[in-house]
Design an enzyme around this catalytic site. Structure first.
Site, short mmCIF file in Angstrom:
data_model
loop_
_atom_site.label_atom_id
_atom_site.label_comp_id
_atom_site.label_asym_id
_atom_site.label_seq_id
_atom_site.Cartn_x
_atom_site.Cartn_y
_atom_site.Cartn_z
N ARG A 71 24.21 -11.80 35.04
CA ARG A 71 24.24 -12.79 33.96
C ARG A 71 24.20 -14.18 34.58
O ARG A 71 24.79 -14.43 35.62
CB ARG A 71 25.53 -12.64 33.14
N CYS B 28 24.50 -0.90 28.04
CA CYS B 28 24.48 -0.09 26.81
C CYS B 28 23.11 0.46 26.42
O CYS B 28 22.99 1.66 26.13
CB CYS B 28 25.09 -0.80 25.61
N ASP C 286 31.86 0.62 33.56
CA ASP C 286 31.48 0.72 32.17
C ASP C 286 31.56 2.16 31.67
O ASP C 286 31.42 3.10 32.44
CB ASP C 286 30.02 0.26 32.06
N HIS D 97 32.57 0.80 23.55
CA HIS D 97 32.25 0.27 24.88
C HIS D 97 33.58 -0.02 25.55
O HIS D 97 34.45 -0.61 24.91
CB HIS D 97 31.52 -1.07 24.81
N GLN E 191 30.21 -3.66 36.42
CA GLN E 191 31.11 -3.23 35.36
C GLN E 191 31.50 -1.78 35.59
O GLN E 191 30.65 -0.96 35.89
CB GLN E 191 30.40 -3.30 34.01
N LYS F 62 37.22 -6.06 19.07
CA LYS F 62 37.59 -5.53 20.39
C LYS F 62 39.03 -5.82 20.74
O LYS F 62 39.67 -6.70 20.15
CB LYS F 62 36.67 -6.13 21.46
N HIS G 27 30.53 4.36 27.78
CA HIS G 27 30.26 4.38 26.35
C HIS G 27 30.69 5.73 25.80
O HIS G 27 30.35 6.76 26.36
CB HIS G 27 28.78 4.12 26.07
#
Lengths: 599, 599
Positions: free
Chosen positions: B321, B292, B341, B474, B339, B428, B343
């Site tokens: 992570r 992000c 991902d 997200h 990910q 979420k 946005h």
């Protein structure tokens, strides 16, 4: 003769740096003198000045230097013993440090050059007298900051750069070329075309790719993958971190650790890390500076038979290497880059054929992106037998160097030898393309490796059911995506070929009434896999056209009343001021044809 | 009623763990007792034993536990004061530590449960007497090591797991399901199908993708990119490291730093790093735990008008992570994952529509990969207002929670509420797919964020030419490539649909004489974009067929004399023992049709 000309030019450049120091010493008698060599295209000199100076000083210095040239000042060498030298420079800690260096390597005395009143610690060479310099063949170029001895911990000195050539014509050519290069500067164009930016907060040398840059990347990557599969490569995929042991084993840690990021302690709590405790379960990991050890570990995961070789494993792998901030430059010199890497693991009897295939592949890639393959220069980097920075046996080096040279010659490449340029694990070929204004860019590399297979104990089972050591080729065609895209931008001055353009067709609506028609037209292009963008903003048509021109879009369609009423399109080609009329179907066919043929 | 059944089952499971401790204490009177709770599907108990034990102990313990059950031993609760409790456990440092805990939270006395001779610090609950447990509805399952209090620095205890249900039928169902699950285990299949391996030397939780796994990844990624472009997303691309400031600003560092890797000091020499010196030019960088902040920095690089919103920026970004070694599992729980991902940066009036579009996209993706969308469960994670782990205003939370719930209901999703499950920056929706044997897997997530735009001071220019704060969504459709591929392998038990199969057609030559024909056939398939592999090794046909079956290739063609002489192909479909005859053209059409329709 050429050598002689080069030496003369170097003497001119170096002498100009002395003349510049004479001029500056008149302004600042206490100036400290750092180094001041002749360099490519000119010279520089570092100064420790009592105040900050601006560009306005350059014409003043130039004027004084020209006066000195007219005086035809003699440059005369003389030797000075250390005691005298130290005394002469008692107020200049830089020169004193340079004298220390000379003393520590066992010199008996030091060389000075005297020009007029100015006497300077210097090994030469110089012109006999300043009259040998043409007054209009040089100019002072720019100012920069430079740390003493290049070390960020030292004081920053003021560096003045000058350009210098044998003749005015050469200087003018160079300035013209620079002007052209400035227009093509990928850092400037990358911003204007909204391809990427390097963010102060995110970090130096770590480009962020905006939508238009990222789609360009994806187009190139897609092409790359497809061509690799066609060329019977297989894909692999590996992480960005791995245990430090891998690069200790490969030898990279030993040879290159200064350009790697510091190890990550994994398995510690944050607190343990902050306190720098060593904990029993903690392991040291590295951000990968190269992909090879991972590919080796995939190979070692199961036994391979001689029948399964060659293995050609390709990965667009992002690696991280530490570069000093001052050495970073746009996409060309970064701290993280994506190598279009592959490793070919093969038997001795397959090596030649594999090398040839890679060379063909490299040339195919250059051609596909619009570079002239006839002008590609190839540097054959071999060992310098005097140096000790290589791994492996003499026999291994002799074999691989010989094969690589033979293959390169057989392929008719323009070879230049670079003695001492080899990687520690083997010799290599580096390919440099020439761009539209004749600059050379290092892209592809093909490296012959007989050492990593040894260090990682890689084996396959040969025809006699014995374990045998394979050879390994490392190769990258683009070098890195970042660099290659930078080179493409400079080569095309941002006006990318149709197949690579992030937006291939830009539709400009004259008024709000035409917006719907524009959208329908855009949908039709999209269905034909043409990348299209509509500008239906409420700016003036003139502004919208200017914007599309600045975006360097290959085709622009302006849609007003006439176009909505007709089946014909009004196409404005990039670089043209006039539009042409064309049937929609014919236009779509034209664009698709270009994409297909990579034009 | 359901709740009651659940409580009863929990009492049975917990009581079995006491009976197990009684049995083990008979063998080892000095055994130290760690924790021993009821868990999903059964129970466990941790023991500090004077010697290592093997699986052979389990039947012995089971036998003794069944005897105890038959004795119908009563479970009776009684309270004990701290002095007595400490005395009772004076030889057991684990129980002593647990008593310390109870004392420190201000308890007045502690609860014990007595069953026969066995008295145990325990809050319950338990069955009234052991006769309430059906002797054939449970079994001891396995042994494992477990650190005391889960901390790697403590002693490792022996954990014995048991399975326990209300009836024998339920136990049998569970065992059957486990057997089925074991066959589908992606860790086992990933190795057998040669998709990936996790390398001891490279590091735990860092999969290396072999050619067959990497091509599967690429097929999925290619589909993902194309669908994102169709859905009017744009691509972006960002590095894997960035200045720590970014995650301090976002709040991730404050909320989650325990699951991040320690900071990298950049700008130091290796020696400075080893000596842990702080140098003036050094900066702290992090391996990115999420994408992000980078996307935010791209947004902040230039001003945006309300007309340009929504921006939908997608990136397959690999994040790192830190997970404890013991928590890692194949592709499902890793230390680095990619990910899928995106946005979405939008205006308040666009939020609902964007949320709906993402939900549609998620369901489309599940359908494309062969999951039943009717059985998808969606967890709506909102704040637990008692907890303080959230950023932002009440008003912001109320608005976003309400919108998210309304949209989810309007879309007819099966919603379950998870109070307290929200991310610190907003509520979420988590989507869980059911696989072929009914297991739920968390994949997609759609997160509503009104905090990061605030923290990073993101603005666009609204219709009134004022600065306005956008909203940010997200979302990840797969969650991560690693996890999603793991789920696909388990769902299909490795027999992937044709469009995803790394090798779609395997051609097996009967003898050396047929090899050339096989290669020609393969070339024809390749020209039709069908992934093909030829097995022309000199093994027996039977072996080659067995190998192709084990590889779970959708189509196998065995080529011998008859096939080389005919235009027909002998196709053996996956899972079939018989071959069928089919025209080559028709077969090619059939395969292409499947690929096109994602079957």
């Amino acid at each position: 003769m050429l050598e002689e000309k080069k030496n003369k030019l170097e003497a001119i450049r170096h002498s100009l740096s002395h003349l510049m120091s004479m001029a500056i010493q008149e302004l600042y008698p206490q100036v400290g003198l750092g180094v001041g060599p002749a360099i490519e295209n000119g010279f520089y000199q570092d100064y420790d000045l009592p105040e900050a100076i601006g560009l306005e000083i350059l014409p003043k210095l130039e004027k004084r230097m020209k006066e000195l040239i007219r005086k035809n000042i003699k440059f005369e060498q003389h030797n000075v013993d250390f005691k005298q030298a130290y005394k002469f420079y008692q107020h200049d800690l830089y020169k004193t440090a340079l004298i220390d260096d000379l003393k520590s390597v066992g010199e008996k005395s030091v060389s000075f050059y005297k020009s007029g009143e100015f006497d300077n610690l210097c090994a030469g060479s110089h012109v006999k007298s300043s009259g040998q310099i043409q007054s209009d063949s040089w100019k002072l170029e720019k100012l920069a900051g430079a740390y003493w001895r290049g070390d960020e911990k030292n004081k920053m000195l003021t560096r003045i750069y000058g350009l210098a050539f044998a003749t005015k014509q050469e200087l003018d050519n160079y300035l013209k070329m620079m002007e052209e290069a400035e227009k093509r500067d990928h850092r400037k164009l990358g911003k204007e075309l909204d391809f990427f930016h390097i963010d102060e907060i995110v970090g130096s040398g770590l480009p962020l790719w905006h939508p238009k840059g990222a789609i360009l990347w994806r187009i190139i990557e897609d092409f790359w993958y497809k061509e690799h599969l066609k060329n019977e490569y297989q894909l692999v995929r590996t992480p960005h971190i791995g245990n430090k042991i891998l690069w200790e084993t490969s030898g990279h840690w030993g040879f290159y650790n200064e350009s790697m990021y510091p190890p990550l302690e994994i398995g510690q709590t944050l607190k343990e890390n902050q306190n720098k405790e060593k904990t029993k379960n903690s392991e040291q990991f590295l951000l990968k500076p190269m992909n090879c050890p991972f590919h080796v570990q995939i190979f070692k995961n199961k036994p391979y038979s001689y029948r399964e070789l060659p293995l050609r494993w390709a990965e667009c792998g992002t690696v991280y290497r530490y570069e000093k901030k001052g050495e970073l430059s746009g996409l060309i010199r970064v701290r993280g880059f994506t190598q279009d890497d592959a490793h070919i693991i093969c038997r001795a009897d397959q090596v030649e054929n594999e090398l040839k295939k890679v060379i063909d592949f490299i040339l195919f890639i250059y051609k596909s992106f619009g570079f002239e393959i006839e002008s590609v220069n190839v540097y054959l980097s071999i060992r310098d037998q005097e140096l000790k920075k290589y791994a492996g046996t003499n026999q291994g080096w002799e074999f691989t160097e010989k094969v690589l040279e033979r293959v390169a010659l057989e392929k008719g490449l323009n070879i230049k030898k670079d003695v001492g340029g080899a990687v520690f694990y083997g010799p290599k070929l580096d390919f440099k393309v020439k761009d539209a204004i004749g600059r050379e860019w290092q892209c592809s590399t093909l490296q012959f490796d007989f050492n990593l297979p040894e260090r990682f104990d890689m084996t396959f089972v040969n025809e006699k059911a014995e374990k045998e050591r394979p050879y390994m080729l490392h190769r990258a065609l683009f070098g890195s995506f970042e660099r290659f895209i930078g080179v493409l931008i400079e080569h095309y001055a941002g006006a990318l070929p149709v197949w690579l353009s992030p937006v291939q067709v830009k539709i400009v609506s004259v008024g709000a009434a035409h917006a719907e028609f524009c959208q329908k037209l855009a949908d039709e292009f999209k269905q034909n896999d043409i990348r299209v963008e509509v500008d239906e903003s409420d700016e003036t048509v003139g502004n919208k056209i200017r914007k599309a021109v600045a975006e360097k879009v290959p085709y622009m369609l302006v849609v007003g009343d006439r176009e909505t009423a007709s089946d014909k399109l009004a196409v404005r080609d990039r670089g043209e001021k006039q539009t042409r009329e064309i049937d929609k179907e014919r236009f779509i066919k034209e664009v698709k044809e270009k994409i297909k043929n990579r034009k």
